[in-house]
Design a protein around this motif. Structure first.
Motif, short mmCIF file in Angstrom:
data_model
loop_
_atom_site.label_atom_id
_atom_site.label_comp_id
_atom_site.label_asym_id
_atom_site.label_seq_id
_atom_site.Cartn_x
_atom_site.Cartn_y
_atom_site.Cartn_z
N ASP A 332 0.83 -1.21 0.00
CA ASP A 332 0.00 0.00 0.00
C ASP A 332 0.86 1.25 0.00
O ASP A 332 0.54 2.24 -0.66
CB ASP A 332 -0.96 0.00 1.18
CG ASP A 332 -0.27 -0.22 2.53
OD1 ASP A 332 0.86 -0.74 2.55
OD2 ASP A 332 -0.88 0.12 3.56
N TRP A 333 1.98 1.21 0.74
CA TRP A 333 2.90 2.34 0.73
C TRP A 333 3.67 2.41 -0.60
O TRP A 333 3.80 3.49 -1.19
CB TRP A 333 3.90 2.22 1.89
CG TRP A 333 5.04 3.19 1.78
CD1 TRP A 333 5.03 4.51 2.10
CD2 TRP A 333 6.36 2.91 1.29
NE1 TRP A 333 6.25 5.08 1.84
CE2 TRP A 333 7.10 4.12 1.35
CE3 TRP A 333 7.00 1.76 0.82
CZ2 TRP A 333 8.43 4.20 0.94
CZ3 TRP A 333 8.32 1.85 0.42
CH2 TRP A 333 9.03 3.05 0.48
N LEU A 408 4.73 3.26 9.08
CA LEU A 408 3.43 3.45 8.44
C LEU A 408 2.32 3.39 9.48
O LEU A 408 2.35 2.56 10.39
CB LEU A 408 3.20 2.37 7.39
CG LEU A 408 4.32 2.17 6.36
CD1 LEU A 408 3.93 1.10 5.35
CD2 LEU A 408 4.66 3.48 5.64
N ILE A 409 1.35 4.28 9.34
CA ILE A 409 0.23 4.31 10.26
C ILE A 409 -1.07 4.10 9.50
O ILE A 409 -1.28 4.67 8.43
CB ILE A 409 0.18 5.64 11.05
CG1 ILE A 409 -0.97 5.60 12.06
CG2 ILE A 409 0.08 6.85 10.14
CD1 ILE A 409 -0.95 6.74 13.07
N ASP A 410 -1.94 3.25 10.04
CA ASP A 410 -3.28 3.03 9.52
C ASP A 410 -4.27 3.34 10.63
O ASP A 410 -4.13 2.85 11.76
CB ASP A 410 -3.47 1.59 9.06
CG ASP A 410 -2.76 1.29 7.76
OD1 ASP A 410 -3.34 1.57 6.70
OD2 ASP A 410 -1.62 0.78 7.81
N THR A 411 -5.29 4.14 10.31
CA THR A 411 -6.35 4.47 11.27
C THR A 411 -7.69 4.13 10.64
O THR A 411 -8.40 5.02 10.17
CB THR A 411 -6.30 5.96 11.67
OG1 THR A 411 -6.37 6.76 10.47
CG2 THR A 411 -5.01 6.29 12.41
N ASN A 418 -2.83 12.56 8.70
CA ASN A 418 -1.58 11.85 8.56
C ASN A 418 -1.18 11.87 7.09
O ASN A 418 -2.00 12.18 6.22
CB ASN A 418 -1.70 10.41 9.08
CG ASN A 418 -1.75 10.34 10.59
OD1 ASN A 418 -0.96 10.97 11.28
ND2 ASN A 418 -2.69 9.57 11.13
N THR A 420 -0.46 11.05 3.18
CA THR A 420 -1.26 10.27 2.23
C THR A 420 -0.65 8.91 1.94
O THR A 420 -1.38 7.97 1.60
CB THR A 420 -1.42 11.05 0.91
OG1 THR A 420 -0.12 11.41 0.41
CG2 THR A 420 -2.22 12.31 1.13
N ASP A 421 0.68 8.78 2.07
CA ASP A 421 1.29 7.47 1.84
C ASP A 421 1.50 6.72 3.16
O ASP A 421 2.14 5.66 3.17
CB ASP A 421 2.63 7.62 1.10
CG ASP A 421 3.71 8.29 1.95
OD1 ASP A 421 3.36 8.91 2.99
OD2 ASP A 421 4.90 8.20 1.59
N LYS A 422 0.98 7.28 4.26
CA LYS A 422 0.99 6.68 5.60
C LYS A 422 2.35 6.72 6.29
O LYS A 422 2.46 6.32 7.45
CB LYS A 422 0.49 5.22 5.56
CG LYS A 422 -0.85 5.01 4.89
CD LYS A 422 -1.25 3.53 4.91
CE LYS A 422 -2.56 3.30 4.19
NZ LYS A 422 -2.94 1.86 4.21
N ASN A 423 3.39 7.19 5.62
CA ASN A 423 4.74 7.12 6.17
C ASN A 423 5.05 8.33 7.04
O ASN A 423 5.18 9.46 6.56
CB ASN A 423 5.78 7.02 5.05
CG ASN A 423 7.19 6.86 5.59
OD1 ASN A 423 7.38 6.43 6.73
ND2 ASN A 423 8.17 7.18 4.77
#
Length: 549
Positions: A332-333, A408-411, A418, A420-423
């Protein structure tokens, strides 16, 4: 520099942004691109010219359809100019909605200036100096200063009996431990319950355990002093970070739900030598508690530590992060777009090196620590300390061997701010953004633990930022990154960043996931390593990303 916003409207005539008649010409300008509806004054400039083109003189009379002009009349100066102010406060003047018109009259010429009014509180209402949601605010229910009774909640802008006995709608009742369910007890009852974390120095028993501020050590007492280098349980990695609480899917208290050690594609198979829980690294002590986490692309040890130790055989791994199907895979990243930092299907760009991001989707010798966590009900952000080491420094800065580190963060189901690429492992400097990796040394001064240029010019890589290595190489002592590699005795085998603080935002009481991943790029040689420690909650929103601590 002041910006001028021209919106002329004339009663007599309009020409070139001014009103004119046989008696002369008059125009006005408002000195702000955004005039607010909260009473903040803005300057209005006036200019008058006679019919023959000369400088206007005398008085200009002023009025407004809403709000207030600073003067009912102003006198033109020797240049035919004058200034006044305009302010419109929707709290004191109900006409201050949408737009207002300021009218000026001089020498038989009338000029009308429409001014668009911008809402200070879109979707809410400004009560005093604070924006509130009058549909749910207990102190301002349906209007400013309309306070509900202690046994009521504000529902759709009306005071009504508390639904289900839960006046603050936080999911906790007094019968289940909520020590502040009503607004006459504390100012933010929805953030006070057994699911919260104690916030220091606010005078509130946030987690309702009967202990206040610094007297409450439940969530600040370290829990890692007995941990050995080999984790008996993946949750030990969370404990070493300072995340001592655990919870379950069915509970509503905060804590760690699960922890895993995985490859970058989300599969098992990380060599056990590549992770460790240590009482320090080289001469560096933990930032919190008695232990820190070490993730490495080879052996997670300094030059004196054992179990594992440097020289232990480690199996190489290589996984594809663009063609993987495990839930934790970082595809996903890799496929995400975060221009200009990162294009989809590529590693991050390195603009200071004059290189575009590599399209290599092979993560060599990768290690991932994956954590699922439920946040406290009063926490909106967190910070984790990190420190990146690499043998690639300095020889391979601005090369294709740009070893990578991401957090990487997912909520899920939450709309929080946060990347857009979660990093979150992205450092910002002078308007640029730099994902953490070896090429970080080119565009930023973050690599601080290394040999300064003045001490060893023969070992310096011209691609390295001139402000690097200010802390010298002392933090590399007793590590594989501080080994002498030249006969001159000056060149060392690697370098490291300073301690960095990585921050992200979360939904209060919500479940989120973190994936901390490190890997070698384009080879299995010249390894990299990261230290992780000192996880900390915050009750304020943060700018997500990484900075020097």
């Amino acid at each position: 520099m002041r910006s001028w916003w021209w919106i002329p409207a004339c009663v007599v005539a309009a020409a070139s942004g001014a009103c004119s008649s046989g008696e002369g010409m008059l125009d006005m300008r408002v000195g702000s691109a955004r005039v607010m509806d909260d009473g903040t004054p803005t300057e209005i400039s006036i200019r008058a010219t006679t019919a023959s083109g000369g400088v206007g003189s005398g008085l200009v009379t002023l009025s407004s359809s809403a709000g207030l002009v600073g003067d009912s009349s102003v006198r033109l100066d020797d240049y035919g100019k004058a200034t006044t102010t305009f302010a419109c406060d929707v709290n004191t003047d109900s006409r201050c909605v949408g737009s207002a018109t300021v009218t000026a009259t001089w020498n038989g010429v009338t000029f009308e200036l429409p001014i668009r009014l911008n809402e200070r509180c879109p979707g809410g209402k400004l009560c005093g100096s604070v924006c509130v949601a009058i549909v749910s605010d207990w102190f301002n229910c349906g209007g400013c200063g309309v306070q509900c009774a202690v046994d009521q909640a504000c529902i759709d802008g009306r005071c009504a009996p508390c639904p289900g006995g839960d006046c603050d709608s936080d999911g906790w009742l007094t019968s289940t431990g909520d020590c502040c369910d009503q607004y006459n007890v504390c100012t933010r009852p929805s953030a006070v319950n057994p699911g919260a974390v104690e916030a220091l120095d606010n005078g509130v028993d946030d987690n309702c355990n009967g202990l206040l501020d610094t007297a409450d050590t439940l969530d600040t007492q370290p829990c890692d002093s007995s941990l050995g280098p080999r984790a008996g349980d993946p949750l030990d990695f969370a404990r070493a970070l300072g995340l001592c609480r655990t919870t379950t899917e069915s509970e509503r208290t905060w804590g760690v739900l699960s922890a895993e050690i995985l490859l970058a594609n989300g599969d098992a198979g990380v060599p056990p030598e590549s992770t460790a829980i240590r009482p320090g690294f080289g001469t560096l002590a933990p930032q919190e508690g008695a232990r820190l986490v070490v993730l490495a692309t080879e052996v997670a040890a300094d030059s004196v530590q054992t179990n594992p130790k440097l020289g232990d055989p480690v199996a190489n791994t290589a996984v594809d992060i663009d063609n993987c199907h495990a839930p934790a895979c970082i595809d996903d990243w890799f496929r995400a777009s975060r221009l200009p930092i990162k294009a989809p299907g590529k590693l991050p760009d390195t603009p200071a090196c004059g290189m575009s991001g590599s399209s290599s989707s092979t993560a060599n010798d990768s290690v991932m620590l994956r954590l699922r966590v439920r946040a406290p009900t009063n926490a909106v952000s967190f910070r984790l300390k990190t420190r990146f080491f690499s043998d690639e420094y300095p020889e391979f800065v601005c090369s294709r061997f740009n070893d990578q580190m991401v957090l990487l963060i997912d909520t899920p189901g939450a709309s929080v701010r946060n990347p857009t690429d979660k990093n979150l492992m992205t450092y910002s400097l002078d308007g640029g953004a730099w994902p953490v990796g070896i090429n970080l040394a080119a565009g930023t001064p973050l690599f601080q633990s290394c040999v300064p240029r003045a001490d060893s010019p023969m070992c310096w890589n011209e691609s390295v930022n001139d402000n690097s290595c200010k802390q010298g190489p002392s933090a590399l002592a007793q590590t594989q990154f501080g080994q002498v590699v030249s006969t001159g005795g000056q060149c060392l085998s690697g370098g490291a960043t300073a301690w960095m603080g990585t921050r992200g935002n979360v939904k209060p009481g919500g479940i989120f996931e973190l994936r901390a991943v490190i890997w070698n790029v384009n080879d299995h040689d010249f390894d990299s390593l990261v230290l992780l420690d000192d996880f900390e909650w915050s009750v304020v929103e943060v700018e997500p990303g990484t900075d020097v601590e």
